[in-house]
Design a protein around this motif. Structure first.
Motif, short mmCIF file in Angstrom:
data_model
loop_
_atom_site.label_atom_id
_atom_site.label_comp_id
_atom_site.label_asym_id
_atom_site.label_seq_id
_atom_site.Cartn_x
_atom_site.Cartn_y
_atom_site.Cartn_z
N LEU A 144 54.71 -27.68 -29.42
CA LEU A 144 54.81 -28.91 -28.66
C LEU A 144 55.65 -28.72 -27.40
O LEU A 144 55.35 -29.26 -26.33
CB LEU A 144 55.42 -30.01 -29.52
CG LEU A 144 54.52 -30.55 -30.65
CD1 LEU A 144 55.29 -31.50 -31.55
CD2 LEU A 144 53.30 -31.26 -30.06
N THR A 145 56.73 -27.92 -27.51
CA THR A 145 57.55 -27.64 -26.33
C THR A 145 56.75 -26.85 -25.31
O THR A 145 56.81 -27.12 -24.10
CB THR A 145 58.81 -26.85 -26.74
OG1 THR A 145 59.57 -27.62 -27.66
CG2 THR A 145 59.68 -26.54 -25.52
N ASP A 146 55.97 -25.87 -25.78
CA ASP A 146 55.13 -25.08 -24.87
C ASP A 146 54.12 -25.98 -24.15
O ASP A 146 53.87 -25.81 -22.95
CB ASP A 146 54.38 -23.99 -25.65
CG ASP A 146 55.32 -22.90 -26.13
OD1 ASP A 146 56.44 -22.81 -25.61
OD2 ASP A 146 54.94 -22.14 -27.04
N ILE A 147 53.55 -26.92 -24.88
CA ILE A 147 52.59 -27.85 -24.27
C ILE A 147 53.29 -28.71 -23.22
O ILE A 147 52.75 -28.95 -22.13
CB ILE A 147 51.94 -28.74 -25.35
CG1 ILE A 147 51.01 -27.88 -26.24
CG2 ILE A 147 51.14 -29.87 -24.72
CD1 ILE A 147 50.50 -28.62 -27.47
N SER A 148 54.50 -29.17 -23.54
CA SER A 148 55.26 -29.98 -22.60
C SER A 148 55.60 -29.20 -21.34
O SER A 148 55.50 -29.73 -20.22
CB SER A 148 56.54 -30.50 -23.26
OG SER A 148 57.30 -31.27 -22.37
N ILE A 149 55.99 -27.93 -21.50
CA ILE A 149 56.29 -27.08 -20.34
C ILE A 149 55.05 -26.89 -19.48
O ILE A 149 55.09 -26.98 -18.25
CB ILE A 149 56.85 -25.72 -20.81
CG1 ILE A 149 58.23 -25.90 -21.45
CG2 ILE A 149 56.94 -24.74 -19.65
CD1 ILE A 149 58.75 -24.66 -22.13
N LEU A 150 53.93 -26.63 -20.13
CA LEU A 150 52.67 -26.44 -19.41
C LEU A 150 52.27 -27.73 -18.68
O LEU A 150 51.84 -27.67 -17.52
CB LEU A 150 51.56 -26.03 -20.39
CG LEU A 150 50.17 -25.82 -19.79
CD1 LEU A 150 50.19 -24.70 -18.76
CD2 LEU A 150 49.16 -25.51 -20.90
N LEU A 260 67.09 -25.03 -27.23
CA LEU A 260 67.44 -24.74 -25.84
C LEU A 260 66.24 -24.95 -24.92
O LEU A 260 66.37 -25.54 -23.83
CB LEU A 260 67.96 -23.31 -25.73
CG LEU A 260 68.47 -22.86 -24.36
CD1 LEU A 260 69.58 -23.79 -23.86
CD2 LEU A 260 68.98 -21.42 -24.45
N ALA A 261 65.07 -24.47 -25.33
CA ALA A 261 63.87 -24.64 -24.51
C ALA A 261 63.56 -26.11 -24.28
O ALA A 261 63.21 -26.52 -23.17
CB ALA A 261 62.68 -23.95 -25.18
N GLU A 262 63.73 -26.90 -25.32
CA GLU A 262 63.46 -28.34 -25.21
C GLU A 262 64.41 -29.00 -24.21
O GLU A 262 63.99 -29.79 -23.35
CB GLU A 262 63.61 -28.98 -26.59
CG GLU A 262 63.23 -30.44 -26.65
CD GLU A 262 63.34 -30.99 -28.06
OE1 GLU A 262 64.00 -32.03 -28.23
OE2 GLU A 262 62.77 -30.37 -28.99
N LYS A 263 65.70 -28.65 -24.28
CA LYS A 263 66.69 -29.26 -23.39
C LYS A 263 66.52 -28.79 -21.95
O LYS A 263 66.64 -29.58 -21.00
CB LYS A 263 68.09 -28.97 -23.91
CG LYS A 263 68.42 -29.73 -25.20
CD LYS A 263 69.78 -29.38 -25.72
CE LYS A 263 70.13 -30.25 -26.93
NZ LYS A 263 69.21 -30.06 -28.06
N MET A 293 62.41 -13.55 -25.68
CA MET A 293 61.13 -13.16 -26.28
C MET A 293 60.16 -14.34 -26.31
O MET A 293 58.95 -14.16 -26.14
CB MET A 293 61.36 -12.63 -27.71
CG MET A 293 62.02 -11.27 -27.77
SD MET A 293 62.01 -10.53 -29.43
CE MET A 293 63.15 -11.60 -30.29
N ASP A 294 60.71 -15.54 -26.51
CA ASP A 294 59.86 -16.73 -26.58
C ASP A 294 59.41 -17.19 -25.19
O ASP A 294 58.29 -17.70 -25.04
CB ASP A 294 60.60 -17.87 -27.27
CG ASP A 294 60.86 -17.60 -28.75
OD1 ASP A 294 60.15 -16.74 -29.32
OD2 ASP A 294 61.76 -18.24 -29.33
N TYR A 295 60.28 -17.02 -24.18
CA TYR A 295 59.99 -17.53 -22.84
C TYR A 295 60.30 -16.46 -21.78
O TYR A 295 61.18 -16.66 -20.92
CB TYR A 295 60.80 -18.80 -22.58
CG TYR A 295 60.53 -19.88 -23.60
CD1 TYR A 295 59.40 -20.69 -23.50
CD2 TYR A 295 61.37 -20.05 -24.69
CE1 TYR A 295 59.12 -21.65 -24.46
CE2 TYR A 295 61.10 -21.02 -25.65
CZ TYR A 295 59.97 -21.81 -25.53
OH TYR A 295 59.69 -22.76 -26.49
N PRO A 296 59.62 -15.34 -21.84
CA PRO A 296 59.95 -14.21 -20.95
C PRO A 296 59.73 -14.49 -19.47
O PRO A 296 60.36 -13.85 -18.62
CB PRO A 296 59.02 -13.10 -21.45
CG PRO A 296 57.86 -13.82 -22.07
CD PRO A 296 58.46 -15.03 -22.70
#
Length: 477
Positions: A144-150, A260-263, A293-296
């Motif tokens: 869901l965070t990846d979708i939000s970032i995209l 951290l990614a969400e914030k 590794m998750d968000y290179p």
């Protein structure tokens, strides 16, 4: 229990309870719940409940069901008290009257015991379900965070800090908070910078850095609105420093990465232009590497000090002897954890039925080399991005007074020891990570023994503060 020879009062109560139990099961449609009821009902009535159940989901409220069963227990106790009052009201009770009271009392005691057992079984069903949900929640949340970032990227959605190009994020280790890095960042920050501290309770503190009469001054700004009115925010010529305090001290590195990614995404920092420089102390280094590794595509550099990239002996001991580690003497918090639960059962522990994975279970079960090797084979593109990052693994070491004896001479004085008392230099240098590490500096840190190890002083060491300054300057250029 001889259910075929019960007193009529008890029989009527059980019939009422059976009807209500079937209504509960009809609503829940959970085979696990039906199984829990039937284990008890075969002892109560000699047969299973008749409700057809087609689902394996949990759509019931455990608190409500336990409250209903408590009502059943009260029914039985009320029946027992009514029989006792009736017996007392008789002037000359017969042996049959006395026998009836005894039968009701005995039947009620046994049934109450069965119902208490049912409540315990239902709690276990709930715990099993909760454990299963937690296993799958983490990847769903990450997706869901990846979708939000995209979505934000495609639709050019901007956050409050989207225009910042140079961002440093500081992540602490286990049994720790953001205080250590908070001091280091204040020393390393430059004129025009902004410092944001994200606390474990999700509150935020805002600070601006400026030079007044030749002296560096750090002022706290009350709230985001006033921060936006500051010159530092409007000009955005400086660096944004984020001291990130995890919501749980000992949460697993994957949980920290997800949080951290969400914030950062909410702040508008997960975009194509912003480059993040990660700084981690101790287990915070593992957390930082996990985030990379998750968000290179969003991480430019990683700088760690005192990080146990290999398995850690003290963590292994604490995880396997939690009763000792959590004692008043050691004062650890080995079961402090977030909602993250590792898919691998070997990376879990259990506390009163609740499965959990945290920093201790992680350092007990895995060296970071395992994840790196998996990444290299499963996703070589991400591994190549890690190779291109500037990754520095600093090690803290101590010197102590020692005496060296040999057949020819005796030497005494200060000698370097190959550890900061907590993490070996080899592990701090990330030797298990293969060719990912670019720099491996060593800094002498203060401290003594296991009670006040050098490890706890690493973030405030002047050499490490200088390293923070150098990395921030180099990466910005």
């Amino acid at each position: 229990m001889a259910y075929y020879n019960r007193e009529p009062e008890i029989t009527n109560i059980i019939k009422s309870h059976e009807s209500r139990a079937n209504r509960i099961l009809q609503h829940a449609q959970s085979s696990r719940l039906l199984e829990a009821f039937n284990k008890i009902w075969v002892f109560i009535e000699g047969n299973k409940l008749s409700t057809p159940v087609s689902g394996n989901v949990m759509t019931f409220n455990v608190a409500e069901i336990k409250s209903e069963i408590n009502n059943w227990i009260r029914d039985l106790k009320d029946c027992q008290e009514a029989a006792q009052r009736k017996l007392k009201s008789l002037e000359d009770p017969s042996p049959e009257d006395q026998s009836k009271l005894i039968n009701i009392r005995n039947e009620a005691v046994v049934l109450v015991s069965r119902y208490e057992s049912l409540k315990n079984t239902i709690e276990q069903v709930e715990q099993d379900f909760t454990n299963a949900v937690r296993t799958y929640r983490a990847p769903m949340r990450e997706a869901l965070t990846d979708i939000s970032i995209l979505y934000n990227s495609v639709n050019h959605v901007k956050g409050d800090f989207s225009d910042y190009k140079n961002v440093s994020v500081y992540v602490h280790g286990i049994e720790d908070d953001g205080d250590g890095f908070n001091k280091s960042v204040r020393k390393a920050a430059k004129d025009g910078d902004i410092i944001i501290r994200i606390n474990s309770d999700k509150t935020r503190e805002y600070y601006i850095v400026e030079i007044i009469n030749g002296e560096k001054v750090i002022k706290r700004v009350e709230g985001l609105k006033k921060l936006k009115d500051s010159k530092q925010y409007k000009v955005k010529a400086g660096r944004l420093h984020i001291v990130y305090e995890t919501e749980h001290m000992n949460e697993h590195r994957q949980a920290t990465s997800d949080d951290l990614a969400e914030k950062l995404n909410e702040m508008g920092l997960m975009n194509e232009e912003t480059k993040i420089d990660m700084f981690g102390h101790s287990y915070g280094g593992r957390r930082s590497l996990q985030f990379a590794m998750d968000y290179p595509d969003h991480v430019r550099s990683i700088t760690t000090i005192g990080t146990p990239y290999d398995k850690n002996l003290l963590a292994i001991g604490a995880n396997r002897a939690r009763w000792l580690a959590d004692s008043p003497l050691a004062k650890r918090h080995t079961t402090d954890t977030s909602e993250y639960l590792d898919f691998k059962e070997d990376n879990r522990n259990n506390d009163d039925g609740k499965d959990y994975s945290n920093a201790y279970t992680d350092m007990d079960s895995e060296a970071m080399t395992e994840d790196i090797n998996h990444l290299k084979s499963a996703n070589p593109e991400v591994y190549q991005k890690l190779q291109k990052m500037d990754i520095t693994a600093a090690a803290g070491y101590r010197t102590e007074d020692t005496v060296s004896f040999s057949p020819y001479y005796t030497a005494s004085g200060k000698h370097k020891i190959n550890s900061d008392d907590i993490v070996s230099v080899e592990s701090q240098h990330g030797d298990v990570l293969g060719d990912l590490i670019d720099e491996k500096p060593e800094f002498e840190v203060k401290g003594s023994g296991v009670t006040k190890p050098g490890h706890i002083y690493e973030t405030e060491d002047s050499d490490f503060v200088n390293l923070i300054e150098e990395v921030n300057k180099k990466e910005a250029e």
